[in-house]
Design a protein around this motif. Structure first.
Motif, PDB file in Angstrom:
ATOM      1  N   LEU A   1      -9.943   5.443  -6.622  1.00  0.00           N
ATOM      2  CA  LEU A   1      -9.241   5.005  -5.401  1.00  0.00           C
ATOM      3  C   LEU A   1     -10.206   4.275  -4.466  1.00  0.00           C
ATOM      4  O   LEU A   1      -9.863   3.241  -3.881  1.00  0.00           O
ATOM      5  CB  LEU A   1      -8.631   6.227  -4.695  1.00  0.00           C
TER       6      LEU A   1
ATOM      7  N   TYR B   1      -0.770 -12.528   1.880  1.00  0.00           N
ATOM      8  CA  TYR B   1      -1.801 -12.479   2.928  1.00  0.00           C
ATOM      9  C   TYR B   1      -3.057 -13.267   2.557  1.00  0.00           C
ATOM     10  O   TYR B   1      -3.924 -13.488   3.409  1.00  0.00           O
ATOM     11  CB  TYR B   1      -2.145 -11.025   3.299  1.00  0.00           C
TER      12      TYR B   1
ATOM     13  N   SER C   1       0.851  -1.194   0.000  1.00  0.00           N
ATOM     14  CA  SER C   1       0.000   0.000   0.000  1.00  0.00           C
ATOM     15  C   SER C   1       0.886   1.243   0.000  1.00  0.00           C
ATOM     16  O   SER C   1       2.107   1.168   0.149  1.00  0.00           O
ATOM     17  CB  SER C   1      -0.902   0.008   1.243  1.00  0.00           C
ATOM     18  N   SER C   2       0.242   2.373  -0.139  1.00  0.00           N
ATOM     19  CA  SER C   2       0.973   3.631  -0.113  1.00  0.00           C
ATOM     20  C   SER C   2       1.667   3.812   1.239  1.00  0.00           C
ATOM     21  O   SER C   2       2.870   4.073   1.309  1.00  0.00           O
ATOM     22  CB  SER C   2      -0.042   4.739  -0.366  1.00  0.00           C
TER      23      SER C   2
ATOM     24  N   GLY D   1      -1.457   8.705  13.428  1.00  0.00           N
ATOM     25  CA  GLY D   1      -2.174   9.857  12.858  1.00  0.00           C
ATOM     26  C   GLY D   1      -1.172  10.755  12.151  1.00  0.00           C
ATOM     27  O   GLY D   1      -0.330  11.389  12.793  1.00  0.00           O
TER      28      GLY D   1
END
Ligand SMILES: NC(=O)c1ccc[n+]([C@@H]2O[C@H](COP(=O)([O-])OP(=O)(O)OC[C@H]3O[C@@H](n4cnc5c(N)ncnc54)[C@H](OP(=O)(O)O)[C@@H]3O)[C@@H](O)[C@H]2O)c1
Length: 353
Positions: free
Chosen positions: A335, A212, A172-173, A283
């Motif tokens: 997205l 996964y 992922s990003s 965060g």
């Protein structure tokens, strides 16, 4: 349809209210405050939080707004207290609208105000598209490792760590950023991703990569950690959906035992309390609020040097959604439908009308 170069105007993808669709509008070119710069954006990346805000309405209190956290372009104005940047610098930036609610700090427009502490010079060899895709993901990884896991800042040389580090969702990003930062911190990274991305993730520094989708994936990771003498005590779930956080917690408990620490990219269900494993949530915005000194060090110093010496690369792969600022909505819709090992980017060199 004609294409008109519109170098002097500010064209924005405006969100008039929660659950509305973006509207392309002209806005004034903003002026920087003392510690701010204005960037003429050339590439802007879409993040999941953008469509989530649009759909669910959190984080933003003031409408209309301009969303977007990742933008890359050329500095066109600097505030009076800015010393690190000058006009014409090529930079990538974490735009602040998500935490300061200021429409001028949203990325999906031609000109954005950026705080100097949230800005990084990019190498000449890096395209604007490549430069646009990692500020949000890097800030998320920074907070996860330096704040949630309490790891020290990397020194000049890499010191090998005794513990392995698990990254769930490494293609992922956020995952590709976390992987590279963890590698630079000296960790053997045990990563999960679809098989199509395993080779890329190894080239970015993963020690072992696991599929996964394999029903025995957690047992395989635990066995690999044991056979290489690397107990996994630290973990980062960069996915936060389905059962990923449970699988990651299982690996830490079975490999490193009690006392492990797992950081999650999204909030877990309230009843998620794995025995002996400390759970916390990251965060990205904290890099520019309560941990602004850390964010400044990272964006103004560490990331710039790491991009220049190649110890951090632009990842994952860029996919440009063609059509300029008017396709910002298309990029978010795409997205939301799901991507695999890609970051969606819009470019705004010209304006269609
Ligand atoms: N807390 C924060 O400050 C913060 C900041 C940034 C992002 N986020 C959140 O973090 C999440 C990820 O964001 P992103 O931009 O990195 O997403 P992304 O790049 O769009 O994620 C897509 C990737 O997720 C992987 N994936 C999906 N399900 C998976 C699973 N069960 N196990 C392993 N990998 C899986 C896919 O891997 P394959 O293609 O290999 O199958 C795909 O490459 C989002 O929910 C976002 O809202 C939070």
């Amino acid at each position: 349809m004609t294409i008109v170069a519109k170098e002097n105007g500010n064209v924005a993808a405006m969100l008039e209210e929660c659950q509305a669709r973006f509207k392309t509008v002209d806005r004034p070119i903003p002026e920087p405050g003392p510690n701010e710069i204005v960037v003429r954006n050339h590439a802007i990346a879409a993040n999941p939080v953008d469509w989530k805000i649009q759909d669910y309405g959190f984080a933003i209190k003031n409408y209309p707004t301009v969303l977007g956290s990742d933008c890359c372009g050329i500095v066109v104005a600097v505030g009076e207290s800015v010393t690190k940047f000058k006009v014409r610098d090529r930079v990538t930036c974490f735009a602040g609208v998500i935490y300061n609610n200021d429409i001028n700090h949203g990325a999906f427009q031609s000109y954005t105000i950026l705080r100097d502490i949230a800005t990084t010079k990019i190498p000449d060899s890096m395209s604007f598209e490549e430069g646009s895709i990692f500020p949000m993901a890097m800030a998320t990884s920074l907070i996860s490792f330096m704040v949630n896991l309490g790891l020290p800042k990397p020194s000049g040389s890499i010191t090998a760590q005794e513990s392995g580090l698990l990254i769930w969702g490494a293609s992922s990003s956020v995952g590709t950023s976390a992987l590279q930062l963890a590698k630079n911190l000296g960790f053997k990274v045990f990563a999960t991703a679809s098989p199509a991305h395993h080779k890329t993730l190894k080239s970015l520094g993963a020690f072992e990569v696991f599929d996964y989708h394999d029903s025995a994936v957690v047992e395989r990771i635990v066995a690999a950690a044991k056979s290489t003498g690397t107990p996994i005590t630290l973990g980062f779930d960069a996915v936060g959906e389905g059962k990923s956080y449970k699988q990651a917690a299982y690996v830490l408990g079975a490999s490193g035992g009690r006392g492990g620490k797992l950081v999650l990219v999204l909030p877990p269900p309230e009843d998620f309390a794995p025995d002996g494993i400390e759970i916390s949530q990251t965060g990205a915005f904290k890099a520019f609020t309560e941990h602004a000194d850390l964010g400044k060090w990272f964006f103004n110093d560490y990331l710039e040097k790491s991009l220049a010496d190649g110890s951090i690369l632009s990842a994952p792969q860029v996919e440009v959604v063609p059509g300029g600022i008017q396709t910002a909505q298309t990029a978010l819709d795409k997205l939301k439908a799901g991507v695999s090992g890609k970051k969606l980017v819009i470019t705004i060199d010209c304006y269609r009308h």
